[in-house]
Design a protein around this motif. Structure first.
Motif, PDB file in Angstrom:
ATOM      1  N   ILE A  23      62.936  35.050  41.085  1.00 16.20           N
ATOM      2  CA  ILE A  23      64.531  34.741  41.312  1.00 16.20           C
ATOM      3  C   ILE A  23      64.718  33.283  41.074  1.00 16.20           C
ATOM      4  CG2 ILE A  23      66.576  35.010  42.330  1.00 16.20           C
ATOM      5  CD1 ILE A  23      65.063  37.318  43.848  1.00 16.20           C
ATOM      6  N   ARG A  24      65.540  32.658  40.143  1.00 11.10           N
ATOM      7  CA  ARG A  24      65.772  31.458  40.134  1.00 11.10           C
ATOM      8  C   ARG A  24      67.027  30.859  40.499  1.00 11.10           C
ATOM      9  NH1 ARG A  24      65.478  27.641  34.456  1.00 11.10           N
ATOM     10  NH2 ARG A  24      65.150  25.884  35.556  1.00 11.10           N
ATOM     11  N   LEU A  25      66.974  30.147  41.686  1.00  4.49           N
ATOM     12  CA  LEU A  25      68.131  29.426  42.386  1.00  4.49           C
ATOM     13  C   LEU A  25      68.165  27.998  42.334  1.00  4.49           C
ATOM     14  CD1 LEU A  25      67.282  31.670  45.520  1.00  4.49           C
ATOM     15  CD2 LEU A  25      69.083  32.406  43.668  1.00  4.49           C
ATOM     16  N   GLN A  26      69.303  27.482  42.859  1.00 11.18           N
ATOM     17  CA  GLN A  26      69.410  26.010  43.006  1.00 11.18           C
ATOM     18  C   GLN A  26      70.216  25.972  44.235  1.00 11.18           C
ATOM     19  OE1 GLN A  26      71.584  25.209  39.530  1.00 11.18           O
ATOM     20  NE2 GLN A  26      73.169  24.130  40.407  1.00 11.18           N
ATOM     21  N   GLN A  27      70.023  24.597  45.009  1.00 12.81           N
ATOM     22  CA  GLN A  27      71.064  24.190  46.277  1.00 12.81           C
ATOM     23  C   GLN A  27      71.989  23.133  45.680  1.00 12.81           C
ATOM     24  OE1 GLN A  27      68.832  22.176  49.237  1.00 12.81           O
ATOM     25  NE2 GLN A  27      70.407  22.637  50.652  1.00 12.81           N
ATOM     26  N   VAL A  28      73.212  23.308  46.114  1.00 16.14           N
ATOM     27  CA  VAL A  28      74.124  22.353  45.705  1.00 16.14           C
ATOM     28  C   VAL A  28      74.985  22.385  46.778  1.00 16.14           C
ATOM     29  CG1 VAL A  28      76.228  21.893  44.034  1.00 16.14           C
ATOM     30  CG2 VAL A  28      74.251  23.098  43.087  1.00 16.14           C
ATOM     31  N   ASN A  29      75.256  20.978  47.382  1.00 18.54           N
ATOM     32  CA  ASN A  29      76.056  20.837  48.491  1.00 18.54           C
ATOM     33  C   ASN A  29      75.904  21.713  49.470  1.00 18.54           C
ATOM     34  OD1 ASN A  29      77.547  18.827  46.899  1.00 18.54           O
ATOM     35  ND2 ASN A  29      78.996  20.164  46.220  1.00 18.54           N
ATOM     36  N   ASN A  30      74.766  21.997  49.901  1.00 20.73           N
ATOM     37  CA  ASN A  30      74.229  22.798  51.140  1.00 20.73           C
ATOM     38  C   ASN A  30      74.650  24.156  50.963  1.00 20.73           C
ATOM     39  OD1 ASN A  30      72.809  23.020  53.632  1.00 20.73           O
ATOM     40  ND2 ASN A  30      74.507  22.242  55.061  1.00 20.73           N
ATOM     41  N   ASN A  31      74.667  24.734  49.905  1.00 18.54           N
ATOM     42  CA  ASN A  31      74.824  26.102  49.664  1.00 18.54           C
ATOM     43  C   ASN A  31      73.736  26.362  48.498  1.00 18.54           C
ATOM     44  OD1 ASN A  31      77.187  26.604  50.904  1.00 18.54           O
ATOM     45  ND2 ASN A  31      78.371  25.688  49.352  1.00 18.54           N
ATOM     46  N   ILE A  32      73.186  27.607  48.467  1.00 17.53           N
ATOM     47  CA  ILE A  32      72.173  28.220  47.433  1.00 17.53           C
ATOM     48  C   ILE A  32      72.841  29.158  46.449  1.00 17.53           C
ATOM     49  CG2 ILE A  32      70.231  29.512  47.438  1.00 17.53           C
ATOM     50  CD1 ILE A  32      69.232  28.017  49.929  1.00 17.53           C
ATOM     51  N   PHE A  33      72.944  28.998  45.246  1.00 17.31           N
ATOM     52  CA  PHE A  33      73.370  29.482  44.316  1.00 17.31           C
ATOM     53  C   PHE A  33      72.566  29.847  43.258  1.00 17.31           C
ATOM     54  CE2 PHE A  33      76.806  26.564  45.611  1.00 17.31           C
ATOM     55  CZ  PHE A  33      77.797  27.546  46.089  1.00 17.31           C
ATOM     56  N   PRO A  34      73.065  31.053  42.303  1.00 20.22           N
ATOM     57  CA  PRO A  34      71.926  31.377  41.001  1.00 20.22           C
ATOM     58  C   PRO A  34      72.293  29.848  40.242  1.00 20.22           C
ATOM     59  CG  PRO A  34      73.739  33.131  41.361  1.00 20.22           C
ATOM     60  CD  PRO A  34      73.937  31.760  42.567  1.00 20.22           C
ATOM     61  N   TYR A  35      70.900  29.671  39.472  1.00 17.92           N
ATOM     62  CA  TYR A  35      70.740  28.703  38.775  1.00 17.92           C
ATOM     63  C   TYR A  35      71.836  28.766  37.819  1.00 17.92           C
ATOM     64  CZ  TYR A  35      68.530  25.078  35.769  1.00 17.92           C
ATOM     65  OH  TYR A  35      68.331  23.865  35.013  1.00 17.92           O
ATOM     66  N   THR A  36      72.595  27.407  37.506  1.00 20.14           N
ATOM     67  CA  THR A  36      73.661  27.405  36.583  1.00 20.14           C
ATOM     68  C   THR A  36      73.318  26.691  35.383  1.00 20.14           C
ATOM     69  OG1 THR A  36      74.300  25.176  37.440  1.00 20.14           O
ATOM     70  CG2 THR A  36      75.398  27.257  38.351  1.00 20.14           C
ATOM     71  N   GLY A  37      71.957  25.987  34.998  1.00 15.60           N
ATOM     72  CA  GLY A  37      71.766  25.579  33.960  1.00 15.60           C
ATOM     73  C   GLY A  37      71.482  24.012  33.962  1.00 15.60           C
ATOM     74  N   GLN A  38      72.084  23.645  35.264  1.00 13.97           N
ATOM     75  CA  GLN A  38      72.153  22.027  35.312  1.00 13.97           C
ATOM     76  C   GLN A  38      71.518  21.616  36.861  1.00 13.97           C
ATOM     77  OE1 GLN A  38      76.050  20.758  34.729  1.00 13.97           O
ATOM     78  NE2 GLN A  38      75.965  20.788  32.709  1.00 13.97           N
ATOM     79  N   GLY A  39      70.978  20.739  36.812  1.00 12.95           N
ATOM     80  CA  GLY A  39      70.059  20.199  38.040  1.00 12.95           C
ATOM     81  C   GLY A  39      68.694  20.712  38.304  1.00 12.95           C
ATOM     82  N   ARG A  40      68.343  20.487  39.503  1.00 11.54           N
ATOM     83  CA  ARG A  40      67.095  21.080  39.842  1.00 11.54           C
ATOM     84  C   ARG A  40      67.137  22.514  40.545  1.00 11.54           C
ATOM     85  NH1 ARG A  40      63.067  16.780  42.215  1.00 11.54           N
ATOM     86  NH2 ARG A  40      61.821  18.282  41.458  1.00 11.54           N
ATOM     87  N   SER A  41      66.077  23.382  40.284  1.00 11.83           N
ATOM     88  CA  SER A  41      66.173  24.720  40.828  1.00 11.83           C
ATOM     89  C   SER A  41      64.820  24.874  41.568  1.00 11.83           C
ATOM     90  CB  SER A  41      66.506  25.475  39.558  1.00 11.83           C
ATOM     91  OG  SER A  41      65.245  25.553  38.676  1.00 11.83           O
ATOM     92  N   PHE A  42      64.641  26.174  41.779  1.00  9.40           N
ATOM     93  CA  PHE A  42      63.459  26.715  42.588  1.00  9.40           C
ATOM     94  C   PHE A  42      63.356  28.229  42.403  1.00  9.40           C
ATOM     95  CE2 PHE A  42      66.648  26.787  45.940  1.00  9.40           C
ATOM     96  CZ  PHE A  42      66.536  27.907  46.658  1.00  9.40           C
ATOM     97  N   TYR A  43      62.029  28.831  42.446  1.00  5.37           N
ATOM     98  CA  TYR A  43      61.882  30.173  42.337  1.00  5.37           C
ATOM     99  C   TYR A  43      61.459  30.953  43.755  1.00  5.37           C
ATOM    100  CZ  TYR A  43      61.856  29.036  37.364  1.00  5.37           C
ATOM    101  OH  TYR A  43      62.311  28.560  36.184  1.00  5.37           O
ATOM    102  N   LEU A  44      61.781  32.213  43.821  1.00  2.00           N
ATOM    103  CA  LEU A  44      61.478  32.840  44.828  1.00  2.00           C
ATOM    104  C   LEU A  44      61.033  34.327  44.327  1.00  2.00           C
ATOM    105  CD1 LEU A  44      61.749  32.845  48.013  1.00  2.00           C
ATOM    106  CD2 LEU A  44      64.131  33.735  47.671  1.00  2.00           C
TER     107      LEU A  44
END
Length: 83
Positions: A23-44
């Motif tokens: 599962i690919r996710l990203q953290q934006v403004n202290n929230n965790i969202f599905p990866y949008t295609g921009q910025g850094r991400s992490f996998y779970l």
């Protein structure tokens, strides 16, 4: 497994697996969202997304507030139901 398939690492258990199985996710403004295609991400991995102890550690690592942590856990439960 083909030679060219990308391998990624789960942020919680550090196990390596095929990118499409994680599962690919990203953290934006202290929230965790599905990866949008921009910025850094992490996998779970799916095993860690079901493990309450690992989720508690991730919530602490990302310094999520109570509302954001509940939203994160709810989102992972929905993903596991559908996938």
């Amino acid at each position: 497994m083909q030679k060219n398939e990308p391998i990624r690492m789960c942020i919680a258990c550090r196990e390596r697996d095929l990118q499409k199985k994680l599962i690919r996710l990203q953290q934006v403004n202290n929230n965790i969202f599905p990866y949008t295609g921009q910025g850094r991400s992490f996998y779970l991995c799916k095993a860690c997304s079901n493990d309450k102890k690992k989720l508690k550690g991730l919530i602490k690592r990302f310094k999520l507030s109570t509302d954001n942590s509940e939203r994160f856990v709810k989102y992972l439960k929905e993903l596991n139901k559908n996938g």
